[in-house]
Write an enzyme that holds these catalytic residues in place. Sequence first.
Site, short mmCIF file in Angstrom:
data_model
loop_
_atom_site.label_atom_id
_atom_site.label_comp_id
_atom_site.label_asym_id
_atom_site.label_seq_id
_atom_site.Cartn_x
_atom_site.Cartn_y
_atom_site.Cartn_z
N MET A 1 11.25 -42.66 -14.41
CA MET A 1 12.09 -42.10 -13.34
C MET A 1 13.41 -41.59 -13.92
SD MET A 1 11.28 -44.24 -9.93
CE MET A 1 12.41 -45.56 -10.24
N GLY A 2 13.48 -41.42 -15.23
CA GLY A 2 14.68 -40.85 -15.84
C GLY A 2 15.80 -41.87 -16.01
N MET B 1 17.00 -54.05 -20.49
CA MET B 1 17.55 -52.73 -20.17
C MET B 1 16.90 -52.20 -18.90
SD MET B 1 18.11 -50.79 -23.73
CE MET B 1 19.17 -51.53 -24.96
N HIS C 1 12.98 -47.06 -22.39
CA HIS C 1 12.09 -45.89 -22.24
C HIS C 1 11.78 -45.28 -23.61
CE1 HIS C 1 14.40 -45.59 -18.26
NE2 HIS C 1 13.16 -45.76 -17.86
N ARG D 1 19.05 -49.44 -13.53
CA ARG D 1 19.86 -50.02 -12.46
C ARG D 1 21.02 -50.86 -13.00
NH1 ARG D 1 14.60 -50.19 -9.50
NH2 ARG D 1 14.89 -48.81 -7.73
N LYS E 1 8.37 -55.02 -19.05
CA LYS E 1 9.48 -55.40 -18.15
C LYS E 1 9.02 -55.37 -16.69
CE LYS E 1 13.73 -54.42 -16.18
NZ LYS E 1 13.61 -53.37 -15.17
N ASP E 2 8.16 -54.40 -16.37
CA ASP E 2 7.58 -54.32 -15.02
C ASP E 2 6.14 -54.85 -15.11
OD1 ASP E 2 9.76 -52.78 -13.46
OD2 ASP E 2 9.53 -51.66 -15.32
P1 AMP Z 1 11.31 -46.51 -14.82
O1 AMP Z 1 12.05 -45.29 -15.26
O2 AMP Z 1 12.21 -47.65 -14.45
O3 AMP Z 1 10.23 -46.23 -13.81
O4 AMP Z 1 10.55 -47.03 -16.09
C1 AMP Z 1 9.65 -46.21 -16.79
C2 AMP Z 1 8.88 -47.05 -17.76
O5 AMP Z 1 9.79 -47.66 -18.69
C3 AMP Z 1 8.11 -48.19 -17.09
O6 AMP Z 1 6.84 -48.33 -17.71
C4 AMP Z 1 9.00 -49.37 -17.35
O7 AMP Z 1 8.31 -50.60 -17.37
C5 AMP Z 1 9.56 -49.04 -18.72
N1 AMP Z 1 10.78 -49.77 -18.98
C6 AMP Z 1 11.89 -49.83 -18.20
N2 AMP Z 1 12.82 -50.65 -18.75
C7 AMP Z 1 12.27 -51.10 -19.90
C8 AMP Z 1 12.74 -51.99 -20.94
N3 AMP Z 1 13.93 -52.57 -20.88
N4 AMP Z 1 11.92 -52.23 -21.98
C9 AMP Z 1 10.70 -51.65 -22.04
N5 AMP Z 1 10.21 -50.80 -21.12
C10 AMP Z 1 10.99 -50.54 -20.06
#
Ligand code: AMP
Length: 288
Positions: A30-31, A184, A37, A187, A149-150
């Site tokens: 989601m950027g 990380m 990321h 948010r 993380k998710d």
């Molecule tokens: P998001 O932009 O939050 O939707 O995250 C995009 C991808 O990055 C998802 O697969 C998340 O699980 C991963 N992600 C977010 N934060 C982290 C982190 N701290 N370490 C590893 N992967 C992450």
Amino acid sequence: MLVIDRVAPMGAAADGLRRDGRRIAFVPTMGALHDGHLSLMRLARGMADALVVSVFVNPAQFGRGEDFESYPRDAARDASLAEGAGADILFLPSTAGIYPEGHATWVDVGPIATVLEGRSRPGHFRGVATVVAKLFNIVRPHVAVFGQKDAQQVAVIRRMVADLDFDVRVVAAPTVREPDGLAMSSRNAYLSPAERAQAPALRRSLDAALRLIAGGERDCARITGTMARIVSAEPSAAIDYISVADAATLSELTTLAPGTTALISLAVRIGSTRLIDNDTVTLDRDNG
Ligand code: AMP
């Protein structure tokens, strides 16, 4: 790096790569990109010939009153970071491109999506599964990398891929943390300095849980109780949930039996910012 902002040209580019016999790796985001990321992108880049990164703030996975409008957006910065991490294509679809007038089909992944994050955020995983299914069909990756993380998101995507026969390998990458242990997250930018100082309590509570288990504790209520005390000591913290669950089914555990792999996870509001973190532990099959 090629930047594509419409669905049809992205599909055509993916077809072209496949026709040339190239393996496609995909990292959906989601950027507001951070090192978490970027670690996914570097890992994905090494697994294929071409890396596609998407940036799409998916309205369908935000609940009412959540932060869809205020979610951090910075396309220029994201583009330069994605390129630096080896992206060959950056896919930046619009909301109308992904959900055109008349869109009516949703992916519902069942019980695994209704516990933990799914209970606190009704409809969240329906939005996640639907957009990931659509992105898989558009980008047609051979391998897709998600962050541990998710953890529940990984479990939901794996369930969907198995159930809907997606021909894609799902890889989970380790959580990248700040030096003080805070996972990380885009948010984290919402945290005031005082709140930021309290946020490492999530990781500290997980460390305490792992220490208890290593010391022989098998009672999940005692483990979550210790975690709750650590988190509650922070003045701005409000616990949403603390859970010890079976890592495969996400059903809550009361005791840790030998051979179990448990997902220890928590969601905590620090002020108005909701943070999540988790770790997994596998107990010895012989002596637990
Ligand atoms: P998001 O932009 O939050 O939707 O995250 C995009 C991808 O990055 C998802 O697969 C998340 O699980 C991963 N992600 C977010 N934060 C982290 C982190 N701290 N370490 C590893 N992967 C992450």
